[in-house]
Scaffold this motif. Structure first.
Motif, mmCIF file in Angstrom:
data_model
loop_
_atom_site.group_PDB
_atom_site.id
_atom_site.type_symbol
_atom_site.label_atom_id
_atom_site.label_comp_id
_atom_site.label_asym_id
_atom_site.label_seq_id
_atom_site.Cartn_x
_atom_site.Cartn_y
_atom_site.Cartn_z
ATOM 1 N N SER A 1 0.793 -1.221 0.000
ATOM 2 C CA SER A 1 0.000 0.000 0.000
ATOM 3 C C SER A 1 0.830 1.277 0.000
ATOM 4 O O SER A 1 0.261 2.366 0.005
ATOM 5 C CB SER A 1 -0.910 0.010 1.224
ATOM 6 N N HIS A 2 2.149 1.159 0.025
ATOM 7 C CA HIS A 2 2.960 2.362 0.181
ATOM 8 C C HIS A 2 4.129 2.514 -0.782
ATOM 9 O O HIS A 2 4.372 3.594 -1.283
ATOM 10 C CB HIS A 2 3.554 2.412 1.598
ATOM 11 N N SER A 3 4.900 1.487 -1.006
ATOM 12 C CA SER A 3 6.259 1.666 -1.529
ATOM 13 C C SER A 3 6.388 1.936 -3.021
ATOM 14 O O SER A 3 7.473 2.216 -3.481
ATOM 15 C CB SER A 3 7.120 0.464 -1.158
ATOM 16 N N HIS A 4 5.343 1.881 -3.793
ATOM 17 C CA HIS A 4 5.487 2.118 -5.231
ATOM 18 C C HIS A 4 4.879 3.447 -5.667
ATOM 19 O O HIS A 4 4.752 3.719 -6.846
ATOM 20 C CB HIS A 4 4.877 0.970 -6.033
ATOM 21 N N ASP B 1 -2.898 10.428 -2.167
ATOM 22 C CA ASP B 1 -1.779 10.370 -3.110
ATOM 23 C C ASP B 1 -0.685 9.385 -2.721
ATOM 24 O O ASP B 1 0.106 8.991 -3.569
ATOM 25 C CB ASP B 1 -1.134 11.751 -3.259
ATOM 26 N N HIS B 2 -0.606 9.009 -1.458
ATOM 27 C CA HIS B 2 0.536 8.220 -1.005
ATOM 28 C C HIS B 2 0.185 6.837 -0.485
ATOM 29 O O HIS B 2 1.038 6.137 0.049
ATOM 30 C CB HIS B 2 1.313 9.007 0.052
ATOM 31 N N THR B 3 -1.060 6.456 -0.617
ATOM 32 C CA THR B 3 -1.459 5.102 -0.243
ATOM 33 C C THR B 3 -2.485 4.589 -1.249
ATOM 34 O O THR B 3 -3.104 5.362 -1.964
ATOM 35 C CB THR B 3 -2.077 5.039 1.174
ATOM 36 N N ILE B 4 -2.646 3.279 -1.272
ATOM 37 C CA ILE B 4 -3.674 2.674 -2.110
ATOM 38 C C ILE B 4 -4.456 1.670 -1.272
ATOM 39 O O ILE B 4 -3.996 1.245 -0.210
ATOM 40 C CB ILE B 4 -3.083 1.948 -3.337
ATOM 41 N N ASN B 5 -5.602 1.323 -1.768
ATOM 42 C CA ASN B 5 -6.357 0.223 -1.193
ATOM 43 C C ASN B 5 -6.184 -0.991 -2.085
ATOM 44 O O ASN B 5 -5.913 -0.874 -3.279
ATOM 45 C CB ASN B 5 -7.839 0.573 -1.072
ATOM 46 N N VAL B 6 -6.324 -2.170 -1.510
ATOM 47 C CA VAL B 6 -6.125 -3.418 -2.230
ATOM 48 C C VAL B 6 -7.381 -4.276 -2.072
ATOM 49 O O VAL B 6 -7.917 -4.378 -0.971
ATOM 50 C CB VAL B 6 -4.889 -4.166 -1.668
ATOM 51 N N HIS B 7 -7.841 -4.877 -3.165
ATOM 52 C CA HIS B 7 -9.022 -5.735 -3.106
ATOM 53 C C HIS B 7 -8.738 -7.071 -3.777
ATOM 54 O O HIS B 7 -7.708 -7.241 -4.435
ATOM 55 C CB HIS B 7 -10.238 -5.042 -3.736
ATOM 56 N N GLY B 8 -9.642 -7.996 -3.618
ATOM 57 C CA GLY B 8 -9.447 -9.350 -4.139
ATOM 58 C C GLY B 8 -10.075 -9.633 -5.481
ATOM 59 O O GLY B 8 -9.962 -10.744 -5.984
ATOM 60 N N TYR C 1 -7.528 -6.205 7.387
ATOM 61 C CA TYR C 1 -8.243 -4.983 7.036
ATOM 62 C C TYR C 1 -7.330 -3.789 6.782
ATOM 63 O O TYR C 1 -7.808 -2.673 6.592
ATOM 64 C CB TYR C 1 -9.300 -4.616 8.083
ATOM 65 N N LEU C 2 -6.022 -3.990 6.767
ATOM 66 C CA LEU C 2 -5.119 -2.893 6.426
ATOM 67 C C LEU C 2 -4.955 -2.752 4.915
ATOM 68 O O LEU C 2 -4.142 -1.961 4.446
ATOM 69 C CB LEU C 2 -3.767 -3.062 7.117
ATOM 70 N N ASN C 3 -5.745 -3.510 4.158
ATOM 71 C CA ASN C 3 -5.808 -3.296 2.722
ATOM 72 C C ASN C 3 -6.608 -2.033 2.406
ATOM 73 O O ASN C 3 -6.635 -1.582 1.276
ATOM 74 C CB ASN C 3 -6.409 -4.507 2.001
ATOM 75 N N TYR C 4 -7.212 -1.441 3.414
ATOM 76 C CA TYR C 4 -7.913 -0.157 3.290
ATOM 77 C C TYR C 4 -6.996 0.927 3.854
ATOM 78 O O TYR C 4 -7.290 1.570 4.853
ATOM 79 C CB TYR C 4 -9.244 -0.191 4.045
ATOM 80 N N GLN C 5 -5.847 1.136 3.195
ATOM 81 C CA GLN C 5 -4.849 2.066 3.718
ATOM 82 C C GLN C 5 -5.299 3.512 3.654
ATOM 83 O O GLN C 5 -4.926 4.307 4.517
ATOM 84 C CB GLN C 5 -3.532 1.914 2.953
ATOM 85 N N ILE C 6 -6.079 3.872 2.656
ATOM 86 C CA ILE C 6 -6.556 5.258 2.572
ATOM 87 C C ILE C 6 -7.377 5.573 3.814
ATOM 88 O O ILE C 6 -7.137 6.572 4.499
ATOM 89 C CB ILE C 6 -7.362 5.491 1.279
ATOM 90 N N ILE D 1 -10.723 13.897 -6.204
ATOM 91 C CA ILE D 1 -9.518 13.256 -5.678
ATOM 92 C C ILE D 1 -9.521 11.795 -6.120
ATOM 93 O O ILE D 1 -10.540 11.114 -6.012
ATOM 94 C CB ILE D 1 -9.465 13.354 -4.140
ATOM 95 N N LYS D 2 -8.382 11.329 -6.621
ATOM 96 C CA LYS D 2 -8.283 9.942 -7.084
ATOM 97 C C LYS D 2 -8.361 8.985 -5.898
ATOM 98 O O LYS D 2 -7.667 9.154 -4.903
ATOM 99 C CB LYS D 2 -6.974 9.729 -7.827
ATOM 100 N N TYR D 3 -9.205 7.965 -6.018
ATOM 101 C CA TYR D 3 -9.320 6.896 -5.016
ATOM 102 C C TYR D 3 -8.714 5.657 -5.665
ATOM 103 O O TYR D 3 -9.313 5.049 -6.529
ATOM 104 C CB TYR D 3 -10.785 6.680 -4.646
ATOM 105 N N ASP D 4 -7.499 5.304 -5.260
ATOM 106 C CA ASP D 4 -6.741 4.224 -5.896
ATOM 107 C C ASP D 4 -7.028 2.899 -5.194
ATOM 108 O O ASP D 4 -6.595 2.681 -4.070
ATOM 109 C CB ASP D 4 -5.253 4.558 -5.834
#
Length: 161
Positions: free
Chosen positions: A35-38, A56-63, A78-83, A112-115
């Protein structure tokens, strides 16, 4: 000295403990890095509102599917919801999926972009970026050096003013 290490020597127990911690640390790092390093880094003098920074500096991840997302929710605790985690750090993590819907509406309202990326895509982006950063080209190294020197010169000029 414990049920797991029962019958082992101290050396074997220490090796078991070290292996366990290596695996645990790799798991924690890999989940955090997704969620952060790229993502891009802010310039030292760039001001971002904390909401913009979280976007701008975090993303969320889904399956990718309902069941896949439930697995990713569990796998990443539940830390896949970093935003949402960055916007509401004190909120219990299991509430992030509920709040994410409201955050998406808020971001859309303000442009605002929701990644929100697929887990496999986030893994690829992360490991590719770590490879790229760890193996920079000569041109990239020269550009980084020039950026550092320009920044230092700008900071020195500010001090003399």
């Amino acid at each position: 000295y414990g049920v797991i290490c029962h019958g082992m020597t101290w050396t074997q127990s220490l090796a078991c403990y070290t292996a366990y911690n290596m695996i645990a640390a790799s798991y924690i790092f890999s989940q955090f890095a997704l969620s952060h390093s790229h993502l891009d880094v802010s310039a030292p003098d760039e001001f971002l509102h904390w909401v913009e920074y979280a976007a701008d500096h975090t993303i969320n991840v889904h399956g990718g599917s309902w069941l896949g997302t439930k697995f990713v929710d569990w796998w990443m605790a539940y830390l896949n919801y970093q935003i949402e985690h960055h916007l509401f750090p004190g909120m219990p993590q299991f509430r992030h999926p509920i709040v994410s819907q409201r955050v998406q509406v808020l971001f859309a309202k303000h442009g605002i972009k929701y990644d929100n990326r697929l887990y496999s895509s986030a893994c690829y982006d992360t490991w590719y970026n770590l490879h790229k950063v760890g193996n920079p080209s000569v041109e990239t190294q020269k550009a980084w050096k020039a950026e550092r020197e320009a920044y230092k010169a700008a900071q020195a000029a500010k001090k003399t003013e």
